[in-house]
Scaffold this active site. Structure first.
Site, PDB file in Angstrom:
ATOM      1  N   LYS A  39       0.850  -1.204   0.000  1.00  0.00           N
ATOM      2  CA  LYS A  39       0.000   0.000   0.000  1.00  0.00           C
ATOM      3  C   LYS A  39       0.883   1.250   0.000  1.00  0.00           C
ATOM      4  CE  LYS A  39      -0.239  -0.410   5.030  1.00  0.00           C
ATOM      5  NZ  LYS A  39      -1.051  -0.936   6.148  1.00  0.00           N
ATOM      6  N   ARG A 133     -10.544  -0.528  15.110  1.00  0.00           N
ATOM      7  CA  ARG A 133     -10.533   0.129  13.809  1.00  0.00           C
ATOM      8  C   ARG A 133     -11.619  -0.587  13.004  1.00  0.00           C
ATOM      9  NH1 ARG A 133      -4.809   0.698  10.582  1.00  0.00           N
ATOM     10  NH2 ARG A 133      -5.256  -1.454  10.023  1.00  0.00           N
ATOM     11  N   HIS A 165      -6.184  -7.555  12.874  1.00  0.00           N
ATOM     12  CA  HIS A 165      -4.949  -6.765  12.864  1.00  0.00           C
ATOM     13  C   HIS A 165      -4.491  -6.510  14.298  1.00  0.00           C
ATOM     14  CE1 HIS A 165      -1.918  -4.359  10.969  1.00  0.00           C
ATOM     15  NE2 HIS A 165      -2.340  -3.219  11.460  1.00  0.00           N
ATOM     16  N   ARG A 222       0.844 -11.018   6.824  1.00  0.00           N
ATOM     17  CA  ARG A 222       0.853  -9.764   6.054  1.00  0.00           C
ATOM     18  C   ARG A 222       2.106  -8.975   6.429  1.00  0.00           C
ATOM     19  NH1 ARG A 222      -4.204  -9.669   8.560  1.00  0.00           N
ATOM     20  NH2 ARG A 222      -3.453  -7.901   9.763  1.00  0.00           N
ATOM     21  N   TYR A 266      14.987  30.842   6.853  1.00  0.00           N
ATOM     22  CA  TYR A 266      13.776  31.526   7.338  1.00  0.00           C
ATOM     23  C   TYR A 266      13.770  31.658   8.858  1.00  0.00           C
ATOM     24  CZ  TYR A 266      11.643  30.751   2.732  1.00  0.00           C
ATOM     25  OH  TYR A 266      11.357  30.754   1.398  1.00  0.00           O
ATOM     26  N   CYS A 313      13.766  24.494   4.080  1.00  0.00           N
ATOM     27  CA  CYS A 313      12.880  25.253   3.189  1.00  0.00           C
ATOM     28  C   CYS A 313      12.037  24.274   2.371  1.00  0.00           C
ATOM     29  CB  CYS A 313      13.702  26.125   2.250  1.00  0.00           C
ATOM     30  SG  CYS A 313      14.938  27.135   3.069  1.00  0.00           S
ATOM     31  N   ASP A 315      12.168  23.643  -0.788  1.00  0.00           N
ATOM     32  CA  ASP A 315      12.895  22.953  -1.861  1.00  0.00           C
ATOM     33  C   ASP A 315      14.396  22.817  -1.602  1.00  0.00           C
ATOM     34  OD1 ASP A 315      10.400  23.350  -3.392  1.00  0.00           O
ATOM     35  OD2 ASP A 315      11.076  25.435  -3.371  1.00  0.00           O
TER      36      ASP A 315
HETATM   37  C1  LIG Z   1      -0.272  -1.875   6.782  1.00  0.00           C
HETATM   38  C2  LIG Z   1      -0.862  -3.169   7.238  1.00  0.00           C
HETATM   39  C3  LIG Z   1      -0.046  -4.292   7.442  1.00  0.00           C
HETATM   40  C4  LIG Z   1       1.462  -4.251   7.351  1.00  0.00           C
HETATM   41  O1  LIG Z   1       1.995  -3.844   8.588  1.00  0.00           O
HETATM   42  P1  LIG Z   1       3.596  -3.844   8.801  1.00  0.00           P
HETATM   43  O2  LIG Z   1       3.750  -3.428  10.217  1.00  0.00           O
HETATM   44  O3  LIG Z   1       4.128  -2.851   7.844  1.00  0.00           O
HETATM   45  O4  LIG Z   1       4.047  -5.219   8.521  1.00  0.00           O
HETATM   46  C5  LIG Z   1      -0.667  -5.471   7.741  1.00  0.00           C
HETATM   47  N1  LIG Z   1      -2.006  -5.554   7.871  1.00  0.00           N
HETATM   48  C6  LIG Z   1      -2.816  -4.491   7.712  1.00  0.00           C
HETATM   49  C7  LIG Z   1      -4.278  -4.655   7.865  1.00  0.00           C
HETATM   50  C8  LIG Z   1      -2.264  -3.261   7.400  1.00  0.00           C
HETATM   51  O5  LIG Z   1      -3.079  -2.212   7.263  1.00  0.00           O
END
Ligand SMILES: *Cc1c(COP(=O)(O)O)cnc(C)c1O
Length: 376
Positions: A39, A133, A165, A222, A266, A313, A315
């Site tokens: 992602k 979540r 998660h 994941r 700045y 800054c 850039d």
């Molecule tokens: C982003 C995400 C992950 C990956 O997490 P990491 O800590 O980068 O391994 C896994 N599961 C879900 C649902 C996520 O949103």
């Protein structure tokens, strides 16, 4: 070298990516396989190049956050499973089916709205076991079971997966350990109750979970941040051997010699305490170099540290090279990466700004070209 590339560029080492993928694979339990989380443009590394590289290394599951990310991967020839882990508008149902993209089901209402579109969208049910979540309320196993079975029986959506998660798998304290084990137990209880459905994909472990809590629960993990060679936190939970994938390079555009008492950048937040030599670097916060690194960050030039002086800054930025007398205009500057014996990691930079390595690499903006190295 292309002018725009020389100004500021992120070098993405695809060999290191493959190496890190190998480390994830070696942390799998029997029967598990990895879903590479790509992602947010693969955490700033370039999702198409990253997914293609991992596909060629044998990965056939990818996780993204949005429909646009999923569609881009499919159109780029990524052929495995692609799962959208968060919200997609339900009126994308037809396109999800056409592109063979799987969608997370955020809750029962969302599942109903999606099913009402009448398309056989491939789906994974999210269960909230403690992240607070998305997901069905994992503290009510009966209700979860009922909802999931009802959508499975209804037969419009193709329910293929179940996932949760972890909120605290990266944290080392005892309370976090207990919390994480509680999440996993809740998930396991539900997964067992649904075992007869033979869902093809059951997953609960992120990077930290894969390295710290992998007792074989689920058949998919994941993995995101560790693929990019960054620790999920400040500890070494991924063991040794991760290799950073992104290096961020810029160049000295100009050198100026200034006297004592001169105001730099700045707001005049830095006044030279003595005569100094400064280098101007053509990278700024619009490139994603965090402005909180003003008077705090450092870069590497000719194997030495050069501290940022004054405010970053939009850039450009200025660094102190008084102690690097051989530095010259056109010299390479390392913002993230190695130079000789020294290095700056995304995590080092994150500590200076009070954030996490994830945000540092995600923030490198689209103005910074990604240059791929280590391609076969
Ligand atoms: C982003 C995400 C992950 C990956 O997490 P990491 O800590 O980068 O391994 C896994 N599961 C879900 C649902 C996520 O949103």
């Amino acid at each position: 070298m292309d002018i725009q590339v020389k100004r500021s560029r992120a070098e993405i080492d695809l060999l290191n990516l493959k190496h890190n993928y190998g480390i994830v694979v070696s942390a799998l339990a029997n029967g598990q396989k990895p879903m590479a989380i790509v992602k947010a443009d693969a955490y700033g590394h370039g999702d198409v190049a990253v997914a293609r590289t991992l596909q060629s290394a044998g990965c056939d599951m990818f996780g993204v956050a949005t429909f646009g990310e999923a569609a881009r991967l499919r159109e780029a020839g990524i052929s495995g499973e692609i799962l959208i882990l968060g919200y997609s508008p339900a009126n994308l149902a037809k396109q999800l089916v056409e592109l063979d993209i799987s969608q997370a089901l955020l809750n029962a209402d969302y599942a109903s709205v999606l099913a009402d579109k009448g398309y056989p969208v491939k789906c994974h049910f999210a269960v909230d076991t403690g992240m607070t979540r998305i997901g069905l309320d994992g503290t009510d196993t009966d209700a979860c079971e009922r909802v999931i079975r009802s959508f499975k029986d209804e037969g419009v959506l193709r329910v293929e997966g179940l996932f949760t998660h972890l909120s605290s798998a990266d944290m080392e304290d005892d309370a976090s350990g207990e919390y994480t084990r509680g999440q996993l137990t809740r998930f396991e209880t539900l997964a067992k109750r649904l075992a007869d459905l033979k869902l093809p994909y059951v997953h609960c472990l992120n990077s930290a979970g894969t390295f710290r809590y992998n007792a074989g629960l689920g058949n998919v993990v994941r993995a995101g941040i560790v693929l990019y060679g960054i620790e999920p936190d400040d500890s070494d939970c991924a063991r040794d051997g991760l290799k950073p994938v992104m290096s961020w390079k810029s160049v000295i555009s100009e050198i100026c010699h200034v006297g004592k008492g001169v105001a730099v950048s700045y707001g005049r937040t830095f006044i030279t305490p003595k005569p100094m030599t400064l280098a101007v670097i053509p990278t700024g916060y619009a490139d994603g170099y965090n402005r909180l690194l003003s008077n705090r960050g450092y870069v590497l030039i000719r194997g030495h540290r050069a501290p940022v002086v004054g405010r970053i800054c939009m850039d450009q930025m200025m660094v102190d090279i008084t102690d690097i007398p051989d530095a010259r205009a056109e010299d390479e500057v390392t913002l993230i990466g190695k130079d000789g014996a020294l290095s700056i990691t995304a995590s080092d930079m994150a500590r200076l700004t009070g954030t996490i390595g994830y945000e540092i690499v995600c923030d490198v903006s689209s103005r910074v070209p990604r240059v791929y190295i280590g391609e076969k």
